[in-house]
Design a protein around this motif. Structure first.
Motif, short mmCIF file in Angstrom:
data_model
loop_
_atom_site.label_atom_id
_atom_site.label_comp_id
_atom_site.label_asym_id
_atom_site.label_seq_id
_atom_site.Cartn_x
_atom_site.Cartn_y
_atom_site.Cartn_z
N ASP A 37 -1.29 0.66 -1.45
CA ASP A 37 -2.41 1.11 -2.42
C ASP A 37 -1.99 1.69 -3.65
O ASP A 37 -2.18 1.41 -4.73
CB ASP A 37 -3.35 1.90 -1.52
N PRO A 38 -1.24 2.71 -3.53
CA PRO A 38 -0.66 3.21 -4.71
C PRO A 38 0.42 2.10 -5.57
O PRO A 38 0.13 2.41 -7.07
CB PRO A 38 0.59 4.46 -4.27
N TRP A 39 0.85 1.38 -4.95
CA TRP A 39 1.92 0.47 -5.78
C TRP A 39 0.69 -0.44 -6.66
O TRP A 39 1.12 -0.42 -7.81
CB TRP A 39 2.46 -0.54 -4.53
N MET A 40 -0.35 -0.80 -5.97
CA MET A 40 -1.11 -1.67 -6.82
C MET A 40 -2.09 -0.87 -7.93
O MET A 40 -2.29 -1.34 -8.80
CB MET A 40 -2.59 -2.09 -6.02
N HIS A 41 -2.25 0.68 -7.65
CA HIS A 41 -2.86 1.52 -8.79
C HIS A 41 -1.58 1.51 -9.72
O HIS A 41 -2.23 1.61 -10.89
CB HIS A 41 -3.16 2.65 -8.02
N ARG A 42 -0.46 1.38 -9.31
CA ARG A 42 0.74 1.47 -10.56
C ARG A 42 0.48 0.24 -11.44
O ARG A 42 0.50 0.22 -12.69
CB ARG A 42 1.90 1.70 -9.98
N ALA A 57 13.70 -2.89 -6.13
CA ALA A 57 13.99 -3.45 -4.89
C ALA A 57 12.93 -2.80 -3.97
O ALA A 57 12.28 -3.56 -2.97
CB ALA A 57 15.34 -2.82 -4.23
N HIS A 58 12.34 -1.73 -4.10
CA HIS A 58 11.00 -1.07 -3.37
C HIS A 58 9.96 -1.95 -3.68
O HIS A 58 9.29 -2.18 -2.77
CB HIS A 58 11.02 0.40 -3.37
N ASP A 59 9.87 -2.56 -4.81
CA ASP A 59 8.74 -3.25 -4.97
C ASP A 59 8.64 -4.65 -4.31
O ASP A 59 7.69 -5.20 -3.90
CB ASP A 59 8.53 -3.60 -6.57
N GLN A 60 9.99 -5.13 -4.16
CA GLN A 60 10.29 -6.33 -3.46
C GLN A 60 9.72 -6.17 -1.93
O GLN A 60 9.24 -7.09 -1.44
CB GLN A 60 11.62 -6.91 -3.75
N GLU A 61 10.00 -5.07 -1.36
CA GLU A 61 9.77 -4.85 -0.17
C GLU A 61 8.01 -4.67 0.38
O GLU A 61 7.76 -5.08 1.15
CB GLU A 61 10.37 -3.55 0.34
N ILE A 62 7.42 -4.25 -0.89
CA ILE A 62 5.99 -4.17 -0.85
C ILE A 62 5.44 -5.49 -1.02
O ILE A 62 4.58 -6.00 -0.32
CB ILE A 62 5.55 -3.09 -1.78
#
Length: 143
Positions: A37-42, A57-62
């Protein structure tokens, strides 16, 4: 919350009338949705301000988790996802046997926005069976 408690507690105990999650555990809520959820808000903030969205890399995992939830919820024929951009890659959902009924081509972040139900911010091209393409276009993932 300790990991054993997260695994044992069910979200349906807390939200009995709520939306169905791909996995009925507080662990899923804590480990997946609290990051997604916070990733999409970003992504939303980047879109709104015009700031560059720096992806790592953390974005790839999400993104992999988003696609896993899409695949786990998909009941239609096999589909090929050809994603571009820093989080891109080639993915298959549905039955792995036989040719895909639909090939989807899009930037990975554009697809993530679409799967969340947000307005389009780029093109998603669907080629193949029209009924399957419509079902894939209607697919959503909980954020």
């Amino acid at each position: 919350m300790p990991a054993p408690a997260r695994r044992r507690l069910r979200t349906s105990m807390v939200f009995p009338e709520g939306r169905t999650l791909p996995e009925d555990s507080i662990e899923y809520l804590h480990d997946v949705l609290v990051a997604r959820d916070p990733w999409m808000h970003r992504v939303d903030i980047s879109d709104a301000t015009g700031a560059e969205l720096v992806l790592g890399a953390h974005d790839q995992e999400i993104m992999r988790q988003i696609l896993l939830d899409l695949a786990l919820g998909w009941t239609g024929p096999p589909c090929q996802l050809e994603l571009s951009g820093p989080l891109g890659g080639s993915y298959r959902i549905g039955d792995l046997a036989g040719p895909p009924a639909v090939t989807l081509r899009a930037d990975a972040v554009v697809l993530a926005r679409h799967l969340s139900g947000r307005p389009a911010r780029g093109e998603i091209a669907l080629e193949g069976d029209e009924e399957t393409a419509a079902a894939l276009a209607a697919a959503r993932v909980i954020f």
